[in-house]
Write a protein that holds these residues in place. Structure first.
Motif, short mmCIF file in Angstrom:
data_model
loop_
_atom_site.label_atom_id
_atom_site.label_comp_id
_atom_site.label_asym_id
_atom_site.label_seq_id
_atom_site.Cartn_x
_atom_site.Cartn_y
_atom_site.Cartn_z
N LEU A 17 30.06 143.63 37.09
CA LEU A 17 28.62 143.65 36.84
C LEU A 17 27.86 143.89 38.15
O LEU A 17 28.30 143.48 39.21
N THR A 18 26.71 144.52 38.03
CA THR A 18 25.85 144.69 39.20
C THR A 18 25.26 143.33 39.57
O THR A 18 25.22 142.41 38.73
N GLU A 21 22.71 142.39 36.99
CA GLU A 21 23.31 141.97 35.72
C GLU A 21 23.88 140.56 35.83
O GLU A 21 23.73 139.75 34.91
N LYS A 22 24.54 140.26 36.94
CA LYS A 22 25.09 138.91 37.14
C LYS A 22 23.97 137.87 37.08
O LYS A 22 24.11 136.83 36.44
N ARG A 24 20.99 138.15 35.66
CA ARG A 24 20.43 138.07 34.31
C ARG A 24 21.34 137.26 33.39
O ARG A 24 20.88 136.45 32.60
N PHE A 25 22.66 137.50 33.50
CA PHE A 25 23.61 136.75 32.68
C PHE A 25 23.52 135.25 32.99
O PHE A 25 23.38 134.42 32.09
N ALA A 69 21.40 140.93 27.27
CA ALA A 69 20.58 142.03 27.80
C ALA A 69 20.63 143.15 26.76
O ALA A 69 21.46 143.11 25.85
N ASP A 71 22.01 146.02 26.75
CA ASP A 71 23.42 146.42 26.61
C ASP A 71 24.31 145.37 27.27
O ASP A 71 25.32 145.68 27.87
N GLY A 72 23.93 144.13 27.16
CA GLY A 72 24.71 143.03 27.73
C GLY A 72 25.28 142.16 26.63
O GLY A 72 24.52 141.61 25.81
N GLY A 95 29.96 142.09 29.64
CA GLY A 95 29.66 143.46 30.02
C GLY A 95 28.78 144.10 28.98
O GLY A 95 27.96 143.44 28.35
N GLY A 96 28.99 145.41 28.77
CA GLY A 96 28.27 146.14 27.74
C GLY A 96 29.09 146.22 26.47
O GLY A 96 30.06 145.48 26.29
#
Length: 105
Positions: A17-18, A21-22, A24-25, A69, A71-72, A95-96
């Motif tokens: 993950l970017t 993304e990390k 946000r998760f 997200a 696409d999360g 992931g997506g």
């Protein structure tokens, strides 16, 4: 407070993950998932539901998915509690939509 563990596959997925993304998760887990697990009621925005098409041995807890997200996605299942009366979550994938591809274990 729920306890957590991760699978090796989740750990590999998470490393991919970017940084955004990390974050946000983690924010979703901290501020939405944990309170919802503790209350036993998931908010509609997390879209928590069983993963379709997964066959499990009798008595095994279902594998669940949730949306964190656009696409999360993350998959998880309840495990045996580590502390009496507290839920335990095993994180399986993150992931997506690609996390639903069977691929090698």
């Amino acid at each position: 407070m729920p306890t957590f563990e991760t699978t090796a596959r989740f750990d590999r997925d998470f490393r991919k993950l970017t940084p955004a993304e990390k974050e946000r998760f983690k924010d979703t887990i901290r501020n939405k998932f944990v309170p919802d697990v503790a209350s036993g009621q998931f908010r509609p925005g997390l879209r928590v539901k069983p993963v379709q098409g997964v066959r499990l041995p009798d008595g095994e807890r279902p594998i669940m998915e949730m949306t964190w997200a656009p696409d999360g996605r993350a998959t998880w299942q309840f495990g045996d509690g580590q502390h009496t009366g507290e839920p335990h979550v095993i994180w399986r994938r993150v992931g997506g939509h690609e996390i639903f591809d069977p691929g090698p274990a």
